[in-house]
Each structure stands twice: as structure tokens, then as C-alpha cells.
Scaffold this motif. Structure first.
Motif, PDB file in Angstrom:
ATOM      1  N   LEU A 131     -89.773   4.369 -25.332  1.00 16.81           N
ATOM      2  CA  LEU A 131     -88.740   3.578 -25.920  1.00 16.81           C
ATOM      3  C   LEU A 131     -87.519   3.422 -25.159  1.00 16.81           C
ATOM      4  O   LEU A 131     -86.897   2.470 -25.189  1.00 16.81           O
ATOM      5  N   ALA A 132     -87.376   4.205 -24.051  1.00  5.59           N
ATOM      6  CA  ALA A 132     -86.204   3.731 -22.988  1.00  5.59           C
ATOM      7  C   ALA A 132     -86.448   2.541 -22.316  1.00  5.59           C
ATOM      8  O   ALA A 132     -85.534   1.822 -22.153  1.00  5.59           O
ATOM      9  N   LEU A 133     -87.832   2.272 -22.003  1.00  7.01           N
ATOM     10  CA  LEU A 133     -88.069   1.050 -21.047  1.00  7.01           C
ATOM     11  C   LEU A 133     -87.755   0.082 -22.037  1.00  7.01           C
ATOM     12  O   LEU A 133     -87.262  -0.872 -21.528  1.00  7.01           O
ATOM     13  N   GLU A 134     -88.216  -0.106 -23.282  1.00  4.17           N
ATOM     14  CA  GLU A 134     -88.112  -1.159 -24.266  1.00  4.17           C
ATOM     15  C   GLU A 134     -86.176  -1.338 -24.312  1.00  4.17           C
ATOM     16  O   GLU A 134     -85.751  -2.455 -24.292  1.00  4.17           O
ATOM     17  N   LYS A 135     -85.552  -0.342 -24.461  1.00  2.00           N
ATOM     18  CA  LYS A 135     -84.255  -0.223 -24.629  1.00  2.00           C
ATOM     19  C   LYS A 135     -83.567  -0.753 -23.481  1.00  2.00           C
ATOM     20  O   LYS A 135     -82.548  -1.719 -23.365  1.00  2.00           O
ATOM     21  N   LEU A 136     -84.010  -0.608 -22.171  1.00  2.00           N
ATOM     22  CA  LEU A 136     -83.379  -0.794 -20.810  1.00  2.00           C
ATOM     23  C   LEU A 136     -83.634  -2.349 -20.760  1.00  2.00           C
ATOM     24  O   LEU A 136     -82.778  -3.014 -19.950  1.00  2.00           O
ATOM     25  N   LYS A 137     -84.689  -2.828 -21.017  1.00  2.00           N
ATOM     26  CA  LYS A 137     -84.822  -4.494 -21.187  1.00  2.00           C
ATOM     27  C   LYS A 137     -83.904  -5.029 -21.998  1.00  2.00           C
ATOM     28  O   LYS A 137     -83.532  -6.220 -21.919  1.00  2.00           O
ATOM     29  N   GLU A 138     -83.437  -4.643 -23.052  1.00  2.00           N
ATOM     30  CA  GLU A 138     -82.806  -5.231 -24.059  1.00  2.00           C
ATOM     31  C   GLU A 138     -81.438  -5.201 -23.884  1.00  2.00           C
ATOM     32  O   GLU A 138     -80.512  -5.964 -23.990  1.00  2.00           O
ATOM     33  N   ALA A 139     -80.850  -3.551 -23.365  1.00  2.00           N
ATOM     34  CA  ALA A 139     -79.513  -3.626 -23.171  1.00  2.00           C
ATOM     35  C   ALA A 139     -78.852  -3.909 -21.755  1.00  2.00           C
ATOM     36  O   ALA A 139     -79.445  -3.924 -20.897  1.00  2.00           O
ATOM     37  N   LYS A 140     -77.710  -4.708 -21.498  1.00  2.00           N
ATOM     38  CA  LYS A 140     -77.014  -5.066 -20.305  1.00  2.00           C
ATOM     39  C   LYS A 140     -76.054  -3.914 -19.979  1.00  2.00           C
ATOM     40  O   LYS A 140     -74.697  -3.970 -20.182  1.00  2.00           O
ATOM     41  N   VAL A 141     -76.734  -2.768 -19.571  1.00  2.00           N
ATOM     42  CA  VAL A 141     -75.729  -1.557 -18.933  1.00  2.00           C
ATOM     43  C   VAL A 141     -76.190  -1.230 -17.541  1.00  2.00           C
ATOM     44  O   VAL A 141     -77.093  -1.693 -17.069  1.00  2.00           O
ATOM     45  N   LYS A 142     -75.209  -0.745 -16.942  1.00  2.00           N
ATOM     46  CA  LYS A 142     -75.135  -0.474 -15.559  1.00  2.00           C
ATOM     47  C   LYS A 142     -75.327   1.132 -15.585  1.00  2.00           C
ATOM     48  O   LYS A 142     -74.365   1.851 -15.395  1.00  2.00           O
ATOM     49  N   LYS A 143     -76.674   1.647 -15.594  1.00  2.00           N
ATOM     50  CA  LYS A 143     -77.022   2.791 -15.415  1.00  2.00           C
ATOM     51  C   LYS A 143     -77.973   2.975 -14.078  1.00  2.00           C
ATOM     52  O   LYS A 143     -78.863   2.287 -13.843  1.00  2.00           O
ATOM     53  N   LEU A 144     -78.039   4.083 -13.415  1.00  2.00           N
ATOM     54  CA  LEU A 144     -79.049   4.268 -12.523  1.00  2.00           C
ATOM     55  C   LEU A 144     -79.617   5.809 -12.487  1.00  2.00           C
ATOM     56  O   LEU A 144     -78.753   6.806 -13.107  1.00  2.00           O
ATOM     57  N   ILE A 145     -80.768   5.723 -12.357  1.00  2.00           N
ATOM     58  CA  ILE A 145     -81.709   7.076 -12.362  1.00  2.00           C
ATOM     59  C   ILE A 145     -81.733   7.174 -10.684  1.00  2.00           C
ATOM     60  O   ILE A 145     -82.585   6.677 -10.110  1.00  2.00           O
ATOM     61  N   ILE A 146     -81.202   8.335 -10.213  1.00  2.00           N
ATOM     62  CA  ILE A 146     -80.957   8.563  -8.715  1.00  2.00           C
ATOM     63  C   ILE A 146     -81.617   9.913  -8.485  1.00  2.00           C
ATOM     64  O   ILE A 146     -81.966  10.729  -9.404  1.00  2.00           O
ATOM     65  N   LYS A 147     -82.500   9.857  -7.094  1.00  2.00           N
ATOM     66  CA  LYS A 147     -82.889  10.995  -6.714  1.00  2.00           C
ATOM     67  C   LYS A 147     -82.016  11.703  -5.614  1.00  2.00           C
ATOM     68  O   LYS A 147     -81.853  10.893  -4.710  1.00  2.00           O
ATOM     69  N   VAL A 148     -81.602  12.842  -5.896  1.00  2.00           N
ATOM     70  CA  VAL A 148     -80.694  13.621  -4.684  1.00  2.00           C
ATOM     71  C   VAL A 148     -81.602  14.519  -4.023  1.00  2.00           C
ATOM     72  O   VAL A 148     -82.073  15.343  -4.563  1.00  2.00           O
ATOM     73  N   LEU A 149     -81.367  14.283  -2.798  1.00  2.00           N
ATOM     74  CA  LEU A 149     -82.411  15.382  -1.872  1.00  2.00           C
ATOM     75  C   LEU A 149     -81.160  16.493  -1.415  1.00  2.00           C
ATOM     76  O   LEU A 149     -80.341  16.349  -1.289  1.00  2.00           O
ATOM     77  N   MET A 150     -82.086  17.733  -1.582  1.00  2.00           N
ATOM     78  CA  MET A 150     -81.323  18.842  -0.998  1.00  2.00           C
ATOM     79  C   MET A 150     -81.617  19.294   0.381  1.00  2.00           C
ATOM     80  O   MET A 150     -82.551  18.847   1.074  1.00  2.00           O
ATOM     81  N   SER A 151     -80.890  20.273   0.872  1.00  2.00           N
ATOM     82  CA  SER A 151     -81.181  20.521   2.282  1.00  2.00           C
ATOM     83  C   SER A 151     -82.227  21.359   2.402  1.00  2.00           C
ATOM     84  O   SER A 151     -82.773  21.571   3.544  1.00  2.00           O
ATOM     85  N   ASP A 152     -82.984  21.992   1.413  1.00  2.00           N
ATOM     86  CA  ASP A 152     -84.073  22.627   1.588  1.00  2.00           C
ATOM     87  C   ASP A 152     -85.312  21.895   1.442  1.00  2.00           C
ATOM     88  O   ASP A 152     -86.401  22.505   1.414  1.00  2.00           O
ATOM     89  N   GLY A 153     -85.091  20.328   1.175  1.00  2.00           N
ATOM     90  CA  GLY A 153     -86.200  19.565   1.043  1.00  2.00           C
ATOM     91  C   GLY A 153     -86.728  19.233  -0.523  1.00  2.00           C
ATOM     92  O   GLY A 153     -87.526  18.368  -0.833  1.00  2.00           O
ATOM     93  N   SER A 154     -86.121  20.047  -1.403  1.00  2.00           N
ATOM     94  CA  SER A 154     -86.380  19.907  -2.897  1.00  2.00           C
ATOM     95  C   SER A 154     -85.538  18.490  -3.286  1.00  2.00           C
ATOM     96  O   SER A 154     -84.531  18.077  -2.471  1.00  2.00           O
ATOM     97  N   SER A 155     -85.582  18.130  -4.436  1.00  2.00           N
ATOM     98  CA  SER A 155     -84.594  16.827  -5.127  1.00  2.00           C
ATOM     99  C   SER A 155     -84.270  17.385  -6.529  1.00  2.00           C
ATOM    100  O   SER A 155     -84.991  18.103  -7.283  1.00  2.00           O
ATOM    101  N   LYS A 156     -83.525  16.559  -6.900  1.00  2.00           N
ATOM    102  CA  LYS A 156     -82.946  16.560  -8.319  1.00  2.00           C
ATOM    103  C   LYS A 156     -82.886  15.299  -8.833  1.00  2.00           C
ATOM    104  O   LYS A 156     -82.256  14.303  -8.071  1.00  2.00           O
ATOM    105  N   THR A 157     -83.108  14.890  -9.938  1.00  2.00           N
ATOM    106  CA  THR A 157     -82.874  13.522 -10.749  1.00  2.00           C
ATOM    107  C   THR A 157     -81.872  13.769 -11.715  1.00  2.00           C
ATOM    108  O   THR A 157     -81.785  14.517 -12.447  1.00  2.00           O
ATOM    109  N   LEU A 158     -80.861  12.695 -11.553  1.00  2.00           N
ATOM    110  CA  LEU A 158     -79.947  12.529 -12.269  1.00  2.00           C
ATOM    111  C   LEU A 158     -79.857  11.044 -12.982  1.00  2.00           C
ATOM    112  O   LEU A 158     -80.303  10.015 -12.372  1.00  2.00           O
TER     113      LEU A 158
END
Length: 467
Positions: free
Chosen positions: A141-168
Motif C-alpha cells: 500500500l505504501a508503494l502505491e501511495k508513494l507513486k500517487e502522492a507528491k511528497v518529499k519524504k526520505l527513508i534513511i539508514k543512519v550508521l552507528m559507531s559500533d557498525g549497527s544502523s537505524k532506519t528512520l
């Protein structure tokens, strides 16, 4: 005839200047991105790639989102698309009313158009009530909505100092400070003022810490489609050093022994004098820096001076008076970046270099300015003084907000708990987590006095025979 000749010369000069300007624009456009790349020219594929940073495709980044973030994305996109449909319907209704209705009936038709259109299709109602249950359905559903909506959103991967990551999931309205708040919640770390979001560019071997007031989506949106750039969540003690140690920047000409004796009252007075007034006072920094020649691995020393508007230098054979200074770069359209290993890469005199460039330039270009300092202390002076000149009192407000956030009861409680623990939890993102706090004044084993063993054997307890 003479006036005509002069006019012709003027027109030739203007044409020459215009041709030169077009050539500069063309050269700059080539330095910003690869020419002739079909992917860059395809608006659909390019717009899809702007939804995620640090992922190979959109499906992967949506899979990394937590359920609550994914639900928020679907709900927000659904409300935006519904609002767009309602606005389009409202505009269409008003246009039809203007053509068909009389002036007397215009108010009634506009009132009716202001209401959402009634739904006569029962199947539409069923679809609206049947919300997606599984994560796969939500992603679809999110993929369909993203194609329809003209919004400026980013899904980013933030890396930590220990090698792990967080998605925001980052909205175009969110500042870096708000994103840091999200990371504080996700990592359960303290809210120290030294936490920073940094961007790295491996192609240029540079990095920059985002300022807390910046809209994070804006600098990330200029990254190339197949960029190797990354975002890190790290501790940077230099982030607000100009406020914690203001004497280093506003008394830099004095001896180190004098600077080390500055107390907290004197520091507060310096901050009040330079940041508390109506006008910001920029450190009067000046000195010899080595400049990299355009397109060459040659470094030439020049005498540079910092001003509120930019960096100026003293031309050869001139004095340090204001009338003789030449502008080197202005701060409106450039950011300052720290570099790594430029002594080997560009044969710099030292590894203490910094770069000034437009954020859109992501590869080597002659529009980039690189300066080399003699040591780390001078590098810190120039980089942080440039930040003061560029951002002014906004930077000081960022510092005050960070101090206020770090002094909240929740943050103080976590800091106290953190100081009392051993910090041996696996995957902890704090760079100081491996330190173990020991009780004070515990003597070493070698400090204990030596005692000889007793020269008698004690008798056995009652009821036990001696072996």
C-alpha cells in the motif's frame, strides 16, 4: 561614426561575457553529475530514488521500517492523497458552478462544493474499512501511495559507531534536532550536546556535521542517485567547542598558559560580549594557509583573513589594509568540510585540511577550494570560526537548545545511571561504553604488605581426627 564604433565594442564585450558565462554554467553542470546518464534524465526513476537514502531499492528501505513508522507513512500518504482528490473535486465543482449557476445560486453551490463528495459505491466503503494487516500488505500500500502522492519524504539508514544502523523516516519539515530526538529514543543513549549527524563523501574523502537547525531532507536530496555517501550518528566534541571554550577563538593570539587559566565566569562574559548583543562578533582570525592550485598538486602559502562575509587574502605586494584585501570565497553558497588523508591524496603539506564547496558539487571540480593548516589546533580554529561567521546567532541558539535538552531530568537520570554502570552491553553505540568505572583509592596487589605464614598448625575442630 565614433559613437557607433563604441556601441559595437560594448556589444562585443557583452557577447564575450555572456559566452564565458554560458561556458562556466556548462562546466558547473558537468561537475554536478554525469552527463548522458539515462537514469539521471528519467524523472520517474530519479523521483523514486529520492525516497530512500542508503538502500538499494525502495522495497528494502520500507522493509527496514518499524511497524509504527510504516503505519504513520501509510496514514500520512493516504490523508495527503485524499486531500489532493478533494481539492481537485472542489476546484472542478466551482468551475462548473461558475459556468452553469446564476449569481444568486453561487453561494449555495460553493457551500455544497465545500463538503466532501458523497460515496455511492459500497465497494469503496468496504475497501476503506479493510485496513492492511500484515507488513507485506502495508508495504504494498505504501508503494502505491508513494507513486500517487507528491511528497518529499526520505527513508534513511543512519550508521552507528559500533557498525549497527537505524532506519528512520524523515519529513521535509523536520530539522536535524528533531531527527536527533528520534535517535535518542531509538538508541536509549544520553542526550549529550556532542551527538551529531554527519555526512561522508568517500569520493572526495570529506565529512561534515549537519547543523541542528538544518532541514535534513534538503542536503540529502542533492546526493547523486548511486552515491556512496553515508550518514553517521556519532559523538563530536568539536560540535560546540566555540561555546564551551570561547577563549580559544576570541583570545587565540594569547599564550596557551593564559588561556588555560580562564574560569567559567570569564567564559560566560566572552559569550555575552560576542553573542549576546544585537550584532554577532566574528573571531578576527588570520594567518598563513596553504592553498591548493586548481587542477594541480601544488600548494602555495597565502595570508588569509576571516571576515563575517567570507575569507579574504592579501595579494602579493599588498598590505593587510581592508582596501587591499581580495575576496577568496563568500559563505552564502558554500559549506565547510573536514578532509582525510589529503597529504597522500593531493600531496598536501599536512593532513590538517578543510574544503569549501557548494553542497551540490559531489565530485572533484575546480569550483572546490581546499586549504591546508599547519596543525590540528589551527584547523579547529578556522573550521569552527567559519561556522560562526556563516550561521551567526542561529548556531548559539542551537547550542542553548542542546544544553537545555541535555539538562532535562530524564537525561540527567540516564547520565547518572550510565556513569554507575560498566557499559558492557553488546552493540552499545556510545564510544565511551567500553570504559569500566572502578571504585577510587583501591590499592594495587603489590602495595599490600607481605606477611609470613604462621609457624604453627591450629588444632582440628572437636570430633575430627587428625589425618
Amino acid at each position: 561614426m565614433l559613437p557607433c564604433v563604441k556601441e559595437t565594442d560594448k556589444m562585443d564585450d557583452i557577447d564575450a561575457m555572456f559566452s564565458h558565462l554560458l561556458g562556466e554554467i556548462d562546466h558547473l553542470s558537468q561537475s554536478l553529475g554525469p552527463a548522458g546518464d539515462p537514469a539521471e534524465l528519467d524523472p520517474a526513476s530519479n523521483s523514486e530514488s529520492t525516497f530512500s537514502i542508503g538502500f538499494t531499492d525502495l522495497n528494502e528501505c520500507l522493509n527496514e521500517l518499524e511497524d509504527n513508522d510504516l503505519d504513520a507513512l501509510v496514514a500520512d500518504l493516504g490523508s495527503r492523497s485524499a486531500l489532493q482528490e478533494f481539492t481537485a473535486h472542489q476546484q472542478g465543482s466551482r468551475a462548473a458552478d461558475n459556468h452553469s449557476a446564476s449569481p444568486a445560486g453561487t453561494q449555495g453551490s460553493e457551500a455544497a462544493a465545500a463538503l466532501p463528495p458523497p460515496s455511492h459505491n459500497e465497494s469503496d466503503r468496504v475497501v476503506q474499512t479493510n485496513e492492511p494487516q500484515t507488513k507485506a500488505d502495508k508495504i504494498k500500500l505504501a508503494l502505491e501511495k508513494l507513486k500517487e502522492a507528491k511528497v518529499k519524504k526520505l527513508i534513511i539508514k543512519v550508521l552507528m559507531s559500533d557498525g549497527s544502523s537505524k532506519t528512520l523516516m524523515v519529513d521535509e519539515r523536520q530539522t536535524v534536532r528533531e531527527v536527533l530526538e528520534k535517535l535518542f529514543e531509538k538508541t536509549h543513549c544520553d542526550c549529550s550536546i556532542d551527538w551529531c549527524l554527519c555526512e561522508t563523501n568517500p569520493e572526495l574523502d570529506i565529512e561534515r556535521g549537519f547543523e541542528d537547525h538544518e532541514r535534513l531532507v534538503d542536503p540529502l536530496s542533492v546526493w547523486p542517485r548511486h552515491s556512496e555517501n553515508k550518514i553517521y550518528f556519532v559523538l563530536k566534541p568539536q560540535k560546540y567547542v566555540m561555546f564551551t571554550e570561547p577563549q580559544l577563538f576570541y583570545m587565540w593570539k594569547k599564550k596557551k598558559a593564559c588561556l588555560s587559566g580562564i574560569n567559567e565566569d570569564a567564559k560566560r562574559l566572552l559569550l555575552k560580549e560576542n553573542f549576546g548583543g544585537s550584532a554577532l562578533i566574528v573571531p578576527d582570525l588570520e594567518g598563513i594557509l596553504h592553498l591548493k592550485e586548481d587542477g594541480k598538486k601544488v600548494w602555495k602559502p597565502r595570508y588569509f583573513m576571516l571576515r563575517a562575509s567570507g575569507i579574504y587574502y592579501v595579494p602579493k605586494g599588498k598590505t593587510k589594509s581592508t582596501s587591499d584585501l581580495a575576496c577568496f570565497v563568500r559563505f552564502e553558497k558554500v559549506n565547510v568540510y573536514s578532509t582525510s588523508n589529503y597529504k597522500q591524496k593531493y600531496k598536501a603539506p599536512t593532513n590538517f585540511c578543510f574544503m569549501l564547496k557548494h553542497p551540490c558539487i559531489q565530485k572533484d571540480s575546480h569550483y572546490i577550494k581546499i586549504l591546508c593548516c599547519d596543525n590540528e589546533h589551527i584547523l579547529s580554529l578556522w573550521v569552527n570560526s567559519i561556522r560562526i561567521a556563516k550561521y551567526g546567532n542561529v548556531l548559539y541558539k542551537n547550542y542553548q537548545a542542546a544544553v537545555k535538552r541535555a539538562s532535562t531530568p530524564q537525561s540527567l537520570m540516564y547520565a547518572a545511571h550510565k556513569g554507575a554502570s560498566t557499559h558492557l552491553e553488546p552493540g552499545h553505540s556510545d564510544s565511551h561504553a567500553s570504559r569500566i568505572s572502578l571504585p577510587p583509592n583501591i590499592p594495587d596487589v603489590a602495595d599490600y604488605p607481605y606477611e609470613a605464614p604462621p609457624d604453627f598448625i591450629p588444632p582440628p575442630p572437636p570430633g575430627h581426627a587428625t589425618v
